[in-house]
Design an enzyme around this catalytic site. Structure first.
Site, PDB file in Angstrom:
ATOM      1  N   THR A 269       0.749  -1.251  -0.017  1.00  0.00           N
ATOM      2  CA  THR A 269       0.092   0.057  -0.124  1.00  0.00           C
ATOM      3  C   THR A 269       0.870   1.359  -0.051  1.00  0.00           C
ATOM      4  O   THR A 269       0.724   2.265  -0.681  1.00  0.00           O
ATOM      5  CB  THR A 269      -1.062   0.077   1.245  1.00  0.00           C
ATOM      6  OG1 THR A 269      -1.451  -1.181   1.640  1.00  0.00           O
ATOM      7  CG2 THR A 269      -2.109   0.924   1.031  1.00  0.00           C
TER       8      THR A 269
ATOM      9  N   ASP B 245       2.163   5.278   5.664  1.00  0.00           N
ATOM     10  CA  ASP B 245       2.739   4.085   5.805  1.00  0.00           C
ATOM     11  C   ASP B 245       1.221   3.325   5.967  1.00  0.00           C
ATOM     12  O   ASP B 245       0.351   3.496   6.213  1.00  0.00           O
ATOM     13  CB  ASP B 245       3.519   3.911   6.949  1.00  0.00           C
ATOM     14  CG  ASP B 245       4.425   2.573   6.768  1.00  0.00           C
ATOM     15  OD1 ASP B 245       4.262   1.609   5.792  1.00  0.00           O
ATOM     16  OD2 ASP B 245       5.214   2.631   7.744  1.00  0.00           O
ATOM     17  N   GLY B 246       1.519   1.880   5.435  1.00  0.00           N
ATOM     18  CA  GLY B 246       0.310   0.812   5.683  1.00  0.00           C
ATOM     19  C   GLY B 246       0.349   0.336   6.960  1.00  0.00           C
ATOM     20  O   GLY B 246       1.142   0.636   8.018  1.00  0.00           O
TER      21      GLY B 246
ATOM     22  N   GLY C  81       4.342  -6.738   8.879  1.00  0.00           N
ATOM     23  CA  GLY C  81       4.229  -7.750   7.949  1.00  0.00           C
ATOM     24  C   GLY C  81       5.296  -7.924   7.038  1.00  0.00           C
ATOM     25  O   GLY C  81       5.755  -8.871   6.578  1.00  0.00           O
TER      26      GLY C  81
ATOM     27  N   GLU D  23      10.246   1.582  10.571  1.00  0.00           N
ATOM     28  CA  GLU D  23       9.026   2.250  10.377  1.00  0.00           C
ATOM     29  C   GLU D  23       8.641   2.999  11.760  1.00  0.00           C
ATOM     30  O   GLU D  23       8.258   4.223  11.717  1.00  0.00           O
ATOM     31  CB  GLU D  23       7.979   1.297   9.858  1.00  0.00           C
ATOM     32  CG  GLU D  23       7.968   0.864   8.538  1.00  0.00           C
ATOM     33  CD  GLU D  23       7.100  -0.321   8.038  1.00  0.00           C
ATOM     34  OE1 GLU D  23       6.764  -0.578   7.066  1.00  0.00           O
ATOM     35  OE2 GLU D  23       6.690  -0.784   9.324  1.00  0.00           O
TER      36      GLU D  23
ATOM     37  N   LYS E 274      -7.878  -4.353   6.753  1.00  0.00           N
ATOM     38  CA  LYS E 274      -7.065  -4.095   7.917  1.00  0.00           C
ATOM     39  C   LYS E 274      -7.786  -3.389   8.943  1.00  0.00           C
ATOM     40  O   LYS E 274      -7.114  -3.480  10.354  1.00  0.00           O
ATOM     41  CB  LYS E 274      -5.849  -3.249   7.528  1.00  0.00           C
ATOM     42  CG  LYS E 274      -5.224  -3.822   6.294  1.00  0.00           C
ATOM     43  CD  LYS E 274      -4.534  -4.831   6.242  1.00  0.00           C
ATOM     44  CE  LYS E 274      -3.587  -5.449   5.159  1.00  0.00           C
ATOM     45  NZ  LYS E 274      -2.761  -4.493   4.815  1.00  0.00           N
TER      46      LYS E 274
HETATM   47  C1  5RP Z   1       5.786  -3.262   6.858  1.00  0.00           C
HETATM   48  C2  5RP Z   1       4.616  -3.058   7.115  1.00  0.00           C
HETATM   49  C3  5RP Z   1       3.567  -2.736   6.117  1.00  0.00           C
HETATM   50  O1  5RP Z   1       3.146  -1.664   6.162  1.00  0.00           O
HETATM   51  C4  5RP Z   1       2.410  -3.624   6.454  1.00  0.00           C
HETATM   52  O2  5RP Z   1       2.886  -5.184   6.475  1.00  0.00           O
HETATM   53  C5  5RP Z   1       1.138  -3.866   5.394  1.00  0.00           C
HETATM   54  O3  5RP Z   1       1.542  -4.208   3.959  1.00  0.00           O
HETATM   55  P1  5RP Z   1       0.714  -4.197   3.102  1.00  0.00           P
HETATM   56  O4  5RP Z   1       0.425  -2.602   2.755  1.00  0.00           O
HETATM   57  O5  5RP Z   1       1.538  -4.905   1.803  1.00  0.00           O
HETATM   58  O6  5RP Z   1      -0.464  -4.949   3.172  1.00  0.00           O
HETATM   59  O7  5RP Z   1       4.239  -2.825   8.360  1.00  0.00           O
HETATM   60  O8  5RP Z   1       6.750  -3.693   7.551  1.00  0.00           O
END
Ligand code: 5RP
Length: 226
Positions: free
Chosen positions: A31, A83-84, A98, A105, A123
């Site tokens: 994302t 950030d995601g 993840g 981060e 989410k």
């Molecule tokens: C990376 C993270 C990501 O922001 C989290 O895993 C979400 O990822 P995605 O947008 O691919 O679902 O914390 O360390």
């Protein structure tokens, strides 16, 4: 895929939080990558920003898009970070990591005035914990820390890469993925993990996100931290 469209829509909605001249924290994950690509287009069209990436792969993506980059050595306050997240609860407490980048981060988030979380609808949760909580540990201590976290009630697994080798973070640490099930008291768990010798950082982000933008189909839901 519906999720990808939602991720892109949420990332697009976050662009309005980024203003000319700002320092922007660049998150990691699929994302966040949509956001970085969209930001790259804005930069191409004249937006002046300086980015601080949260991982090696984000740095490479941003460089390929010619987004000007700086480091925390150049600037200790970040205007906005996008950030995601793996899970977001109603108080905007997050599980992150993840994608394995939780340490940088969290450092970037901690130096940020306004952290914007972008995510697809999946989410958004009432309670954190369905997603295994990533905990970054120094390699020397991994077995001991795994045992201690298991004693808190989690099923703990050392993260491995596709070849079956232990996954190494950008800071050369390991990650333990910890299945707690529903986390009843995230603040307390965060405290317990932070106090464990050998834990470098954990994926509970508490009191950091200002705004979460979820895309639910074509609709964007915006939640603000109270
Ligand atoms: C990376 C993270 C990501 O922001 C989290 O895993 C979400 O990822 P995605 O947008 O691919 O679902 O914390 O360390």
């Amino acid at each position: 895929m519906a999720n990808d469209q939602e991720k892109e829509a949420a990332a697009r909605a976050s662009l309005r939080f980024v203003k000319d001249g700002q320092v922007v924290g660049l998150g990691t994950g699929s994302t966040a990558a949509y956001f970085i690509k969209l930001l790259g287009e804005e930069v191409k069209n004249g937006l002046r920003v300086r980015g601080i990436p949260t991982s090696v792969r984000t740095r490479e993506l941003a460089m390929s898009l010619r987004i000007p980059l700086i480091t925390l050595d150049d600037c200790q306050e970040i205007d906005v970070t996008v950030d995601g997240a793996d899970e977001v609860d109603p108080q905007l407490r997050l599980i992150k990591g993840g994608g394995g980048a939780l340490l940088r981060e969290k450092i970037v988030a901690s130096a940020t005035r306004q952290m914007i979380v972008v995510a697809d609808a999946s989410k958004r949760v009432q309670r954190l914990g369905k997603f295994p909580l990533p905990v970054e540990v120094i390699r020397f201590a991994q077995a001991l820390v795994a045992k201690r976290i298991a004693a808190l009630g989690a099923e703990v697994q050392l993260r491995c890469d596709a070849a079956g080798n232990a996954y190494l973070t950008d800071e050369n640490n390991y990650i333990l993925d910890c299945r707690f099930g529903e986390i009843r008291d995230p603040d307390r768990l965060a405290q317990e993990l932070s106090e464990m010798p050998g834990v470098v950082e954990h994926g509970l982000f508490i009191g950091m996100a200002s705004v979460a933008l979820f895309a639910c189909g074509s609709e964007i839901v915006e939640l603000k931290r109270q």
